[in-house]
Enzyme design. Structure first.
Site, short mmCIF file in Angstrom:
data_model
loop_
_atom_site.label_atom_id
_atom_site.label_comp_id
_atom_site.label_asym_id
_atom_site.label_seq_id
_atom_site.Cartn_x
_atom_site.Cartn_y
_atom_site.Cartn_z
N GLU A 1 47.58 43.70 44.52
CA GLU A 1 48.23 42.37 44.11
C GLU A 1 47.45 42.07 42.84
O GLU A 1 48.08 41.62 41.85
CB GLU A 1 48.20 41.40 45.12
CG GLU A 1 48.71 40.05 44.56
CD GLU A 1 50.35 40.09 44.43
OE1 GLU A 1 50.90 40.66 45.28
OE2 GLU A 1 50.43 39.69 43.15
N GLU B 1 51.04 42.72 34.78
CA GLU B 1 51.90 41.49 34.31
C GLU B 1 51.10 41.07 32.97
O GLU B 1 51.70 40.66 32.14
CB GLU B 1 52.18 40.65 35.40
CG GLU B 1 53.14 41.28 36.30
CD GLU B 1 53.54 40.10 37.60
OE1 GLU B 1 52.84 38.93 37.36
OE2 GLU B 1 54.26 40.42 38.15
#
Length: 234
Positions: free
Chosen positions: A65, A72
Site C-alpha cells: 500500500e 500515485e
C-alpha cells in the site's frame, strides 16, 4: 553508515509512513485491520509459526500500500493532467495491492477458520501468553495507535510534535511491561524514572506540550496494562 545518518534515514522512512497514513484512508484501514487481527490472533492462541505467517502477510499488505501511494504521488507529479497512461499506471499499482490483500484474506481463512469453528462450538476462551510475548504485542499496538492518532489529527511528525507523544507512549508501555514481568520494585522504579526522563525531555525541548506527553504516557500505560490483564491474568 554513521549512526546519525542511519537515524535520519529511519526518521525519513517513518515520516513517509505517517504521511501516507495522513493522506490515504486505505492505509489507515489496513492499520485498523492489522491491530484487530494481531489482537484476535492472541485471543485465539494460534501457534508461533501461524502468527509469523499472518504478521508477515500484514507487513506485505502495508508495504505494498505504501508503494502504491508512492507510485500515485509520482504519477500525479509527472502527469498532473488527465492522461490514459497515468490512469493505467495507477490502476496496475492498485491491482497489486488488491492481489496481495486477497491473498492475505485466503491465508487468514486457512489459518484462523479452524480456531473460529472451535470458538463457535465451545465458546470463546482467551489464550494466555508469556510476559515477553505480551510486551511485544503491546508495543506493536501502541505504535500503530500513535500513528493512527497522528494521522487523524494531522499534527506533528513521527518522532517529534503533534498529538500524541510516541516517545512517552512507548516509554511508559515498556515501564508497565517491566513492572509486570519482573515484579521487582527496584526494576520498576528504574524503568519509571527512565520513562519520566524521556517524557520530561519532550516537554523541555518543546517538541511536545505537557498535555501531549500526558496523553501518550496514559495510552502506553493503559493499553499495556489491559493487555497483560487480558492475556496473563496478572
Amino acid at each position: 553508515m554513521p549512526l546519525r545518518r542511519w537515524l535520519e534515514s529511519a526518521n525519513n522512512a517513518i515520516e513517509g509512513i505517517l504521511g501516507a497514513a495522513k493522506s490515504q484512508r486505505h492505509l489507515r484501514y489496513h492499520l485498523y485491520a492489522a491491530a484487530f487481527v494481531l489482537l484476535f490472533c492472541y485471543v485465539l492462541g494460534i501457534t508461533k509459526i501461524e502468527f509469523l505467517i499472518i504478521a508477515v502477510t500484514i507487513m506485505l499488505v502495508i508495504a505494498l500500500e505504501l508503494i502504491n501511494t508512492s507510485i500515485e504521488t509520482t504519477v500525479n507529479l509527472l502527469s498532473p493532467e488527465i492522461n490514459e497512461l497515468a490512469r493505467v499506471a495507477k490502476d496496475v499499482a492498485a491491482g497489486a495491492v488488491l492481489t496481495i490483500a486477497v491473498g492475505a484474506a485466503v491465508i487468514g481463512y486457512i489459518i484462523l477458520f479452524p480456531y473460529l469453528v472451535t470458538f463457535f462450538n465451545n465458546g470463546l476462551t482467551v489464550a494466555t501468553h508469556g510476559g515477553n510475548d505480551i510486551a511485544v504485542l503491546a508495543l506493536l499496538i501502541v505504535i500503530i495507535l500513535v500513528v493512527i492518532i497522528k494521522a487523524l489529527t494531522k499534527s506533528g511528525h513521527p518522532l517529534r510534535g503533534g498529538m500524541t507523544s510516541g516517545h512517552a507512549a512507548v516509554a511508559f508501555s515498556i515501564w508497565v511491561s517491566i513492572t509486570l514481568i519482573t515484579k521487582n520494585l527496584l526494576a520498576s522504579v528504574f524503568a519509571l524514572f527512565a520513562a519520566l526522563m524521556i517524557a520530561q525531555s519532550r516537554v523541555a525541548t518543546r517538541v511536545h506540550t505537557k498535555w501531549e506527553v500526558f496523553i501518550g504516557a496514559t495510552i502506553g500505560s493503559l493499553i499495556t496494562y489491559v493487555l497483560f490483564r487480558l492475556f496473563s491474568h496478572v
